[in-house]
Design an enzyme around this catalytic site. Structure first.
Site, mmCIF file in Angstrom:
data_model
loop_
_atom_site.group_PDB
_atom_site.id
_atom_site.type_symbol
_atom_site.label_atom_id
_atom_site.label_comp_id
_atom_site.label_asym_id
_atom_site.label_seq_id
_atom_site.Cartn_x
_atom_site.Cartn_y
_atom_site.Cartn_z
ATOM 1 N N LEU A 94 2.820 -5.956 5.851
ATOM 2 C CA LEU A 94 4.080 -6.421 5.803
ATOM 3 C C LEU A 94 4.728 -5.645 4.607
ATOM 4 C CD1 LEU A 94 3.375 -10.146 5.835
ATOM 5 C CD2 LEU A 94 4.693 -8.669 7.442
ATOM 6 N N ASN A 108 -2.240 -15.925 3.465
ATOM 7 C CA ASN A 108 -2.982 -15.255 4.385
ATOM 8 C C ASN A 108 -4.709 -15.757 4.259
ATOM 9 O OD1 ASN A 108 -4.092 -12.988 5.952
ATOM 10 N ND2 ASN A 108 -5.013 -12.174 4.268
ATOM 11 N N HIS A 110 -8.525 -14.603 4.454
ATOM 12 C CA HIS A 110 -9.211 -13.360 4.530
ATOM 13 C C HIS A 110 -10.652 -13.644 4.791
ATOM 14 C CE1 HIS A 110 -10.635 -9.314 3.934
ATOM 15 N NE2 HIS A 110 -11.634 -9.624 3.086
ATOM 16 N N ALA A 180 -15.707 -22.077 6.928
ATOM 17 C CA ALA A 180 -14.756 -21.936 5.920
ATOM 18 C C ALA A 180 -13.326 -21.432 6.387
ATOM 19 C CB ALA A 180 -14.991 -20.608 5.207
ATOM 20 N N GLU A 181 -13.153 -20.556 7.271
ATOM 21 C CA GLU A 181 -11.650 -20.308 7.506
ATOM 22 C C GLU A 181 -10.944 -21.392 8.116
ATOM 23 O OE1 GLU A 181 -10.760 -16.585 9.420
ATOM 24 O OE2 GLU A 181 -12.932 -16.017 9.126
#
Length: 207
Positions: A94, A108, A110, A180-181
């Site tokens: 971006l 975001n 990661h 986790a995500e």
């Protein structure tokens, strides 16, 4: 309702995690108003269609100038009155114009514990390959605000995931997503929706 705009590039597993949390009530005060892919063939767009979520694709390659791309993206998100932009496996960079236009309203996820295994080129399976090559005992995921560089913004949440002796990059990737995500990203969205995040330089305070 907090109006979410989700940026995707691939399968959309993080998008699905958000959809599930909205339907399950954890994110009852949130709604996805648009899903934007960096390419037309991303399965994430099919996930959006299956859930009656407005979706489209906007490719950086379609614009000669990075500024034009930024302006097109900003126009799209303003049209949909997006209040929080969420990158869920979005692979395009971006530009400053977009980041400035949505300052402190872009997050975001990661697949590593920043500042380890992050930055340009560290996406998809790569962070997990590098984690195994390095021999770390724990890896994990990080949710952060988006800044001008890859994976460089203030960190909101992190969660560690143990590395097993028999892990492959693929098995580690799947476990980081599951453990986790898919937990951290909805959690960060909820904190944002409740106005519980305060940025102080590089630190994010959870109120």
């Amino acid at each position: 309702m907090l109006r979410l705009g989700i940026l995707v590039s691939g399968g959309g597993t993080n998008l699905q995690a958000i959809i599930d949390k909205i339907k399950g009530g954890y994110l009852s005060n949130c709604g996805i108003v648009t899903v934007v892919s960096s390419r037309p063939g991303a399965y994430a767009l099919e996930r959006a269609r299956q859930n009656d979520i407005p979706n489209t694709w906007i490719s950086r390659k379609s614009f000669e100038d990075a500024g034009d791309f930024d302006r097109a993206m900003l126009e799209h998100f303003k049209k949909h009155e997006v209040e929080l932009v969420v990158l869920g496996g979005y692979l395009s960079m971006l530009g400053e114009g977009f980041v400035n236009g949505c300052r402190n309203r872009i997050i975001n996820i990661h697949p590593a514990l920043i500042p380890s295994f992050c930055g340009k080129g560290y996406y998809g399976i790569t962070p997990h390959v590098k984690a195994l090559e390095y021999g770390v005992k724990v890896t994990g995921a990080t949710v952060h605000f988006v800044d001008y560089e890859y994976d460089s913004g203030p960190i909101i949440l992190q969660k560690a995931v143990a590395v097993k002796e028999d892990d492959t990059p693929e098995s580690l990737q799947q476990r980081v997503m599951r453990e986790a995500e898919w937990e951290l990203l909805p959690q960060a969205i909820r904190l944002f929706s409740e106005n519980r995040l305060e940025i102080e330089g590089r630190r994010v305070r959870i109120l």
